[in-house]
Scaffold this motif. Structure first.
Motif, short mmCIF file in Angstrom:
data_model
loop_
_atom_site.label_atom_id
_atom_site.label_comp_id
_atom_site.label_asym_id
_atom_site.label_seq_id
_atom_site.Cartn_x
_atom_site.Cartn_y
_atom_site.Cartn_z
N GLU A 197 0.82 -1.22 0.00
CA GLU A 197 0.00 0.00 0.00
C GLU A 197 0.85 1.27 0.00
OE1 GLU A 197 -2.98 -0.25 3.06
OE2 GLU A 197 -2.94 1.89 3.39
N ALA A 198 1.53 1.48 1.08
CA ALA A 198 2.31 2.72 1.26
C ALA A 198 3.28 2.51 2.41
CB ALA A 198 1.37 3.88 1.59
N GLU B 273 9.27 2.39 7.53
CA GLU B 273 9.70 2.49 6.13
C GLU B 273 10.10 3.93 5.81
OE1 GLU B 273 6.87 0.93 7.14
OE2 GLU B 273 7.53 -1.12 6.77
N PHE C 104 8.44 -2.28 3.55
CA PHE C 104 8.17 -3.48 4.36
C PHE C 104 9.35 -3.87 5.26
CE2 PHE C 104 4.73 -4.06 1.26
CZ PHE C 104 3.69 -4.43 2.11
N ASN D 265 5.46 -0.29 -3.36
CA ASN D 265 4.16 0.11 -2.86
C ASN D 265 3.43 0.95 -3.89
OD1 ASN D 265 3.97 -0.82 -0.05
ND2 ASN D 265 5.75 0.48 0.30
N HIS E 244 -3.02 -8.42 3.47
CA HIS E 244 -1.84 -7.64 3.86
C HIS E 244 -1.26 -8.23 5.14
CE1 HIS E 244 0.67 -4.25 4.96
NE2 HIS E 244 0.44 -3.72 3.77
N1 URA Z 1 2.70 -1.60 4.57
C1 URA Z 1 2.77 -1.48 3.23
O1 URA Z 1 1.78 -1.64 2.52
N2 URA Z 1 3.94 -1.17 2.70
C2 URA Z 1 5.05 -1.02 3.42
O2 URA Z 1 6.10 -0.75 2.85
C3 URA Z 1 4.94 -1.17 4.81
C4 URA Z 1 3.75 -1.46 5.37
#
Ligand code: URA
Length: 248
Positions: free
Chosen positions: A105-106, A111, A118, A144, A220
């Protein structure tokens, strides 16, 4: 990977009660022939970044960026307001010729601090999930939908996704993975342009339209940290990932 090792990783995923089955190794044979036209998926979104005054990533008379140009462009991106709150951009990491690309996602807080996708708690679980199917982070590519952390880890806003879309598209076009594994609802929603929940999307192979790349969806890892009882489903999804990589 030795069964004992795999078992240890499965245990880390919380799937210790499952009987291990052998599976074919993810093939290491030559990757599919690289498309001669690397710009094949220089599709619709390449010029759709939000209009904040910055030049778009591509113009008609300028070739699409290679890896180093893309990395540079992302690192200095100011296409949306997340650039004001981020510590740094989180581009992506791994094998630029990976068969398997993971799209989350992000970036979260960790991070954002480290500049790597991640690497927090969810990331550690993702790493264990990959190891359970015999893959290291270095063998796959991890990216992401968004390259910057939304404040407080809120969901990405549509204009942020749109501003970032060309970057992910270009990463996919450069890597040409044989399979994309979309982790979580936000990733799936944006890669498949759907509002269906992960529970309805997992278990079959979709396609990432821009490059016609096979795409699978799973939960996720952050969701698994909250709902460990769902790990068995993810283990089934990972088995399908292995099969999909083996048959192509
Ligand atoms: N969740 C995500 O979707 N991406 C990351 O990089 C970290 C946590």
């Amino acid at each position: 990977m030795l069964d004992a090792q795999r078992k240890a990783y499965l245990t880390a995923m919380g799937i210790e009660t499952w009987r291990l089955r052998t599976h074919p190794d993810v093939p290491v044979e030559e990757k599919k022939q690289r498309l001669s036209d690397e710009n094949r998926s220089a599709h619709h979104s390449a010029n759709q970044a939000s209009n904040t005054g910055d030049p778009p990533m591509t113009t008609q008379d300028k070739p699409l960026p290679d890896w180093s140009e893309l990395i540079e462009t992302v690192s200095t991106c100011r296409q949306c307001a997340l650039s004001k709150t981020r510590t740094q951009t989180v581009f992506g990491v791994g094998n630029q010729q990976a068969d398997l690309m993971i799209v989350g996602e992000a970036p979260g807080g960790e991070e954002d601090r480290q500049g790597q996708p991640f690497v927090g708690r969810a990331g550690q679980l993702l790493t264990a999930m990959l190891k359970a199917i015999g893959l290291s982070r270095e063998q796959v590519y991890i990216a992401n939908v968004l390259k910057c952390r939304p404040p407080g880890n809120r969901d990405p806003m549509p204009q942020e996704v749109e501003a970032c879309r060309a970057y992910l598209d270009r990463q996919i076009a450069l890597i040409q993975p044989r399979l994309i594994l979309s982790v979580g609802g936000v990733s799936a929603k944006n890669l498949l342009q759907t509002d269906q929940p992960v529970g309805r999307l997992r278990g079959r192979t979709h396609q990432y339209a821009a490059t016609r790349t096979p795409l699978m969806v799973t939960y996720h890892p952050a969701y698994l940290l909250r709902r460990p009882e769902e790990k068995a489903k993810v283990w089934m999804d990972l088995q399908q990932v292995v099969q999909q990589l083996a048959i192509q």
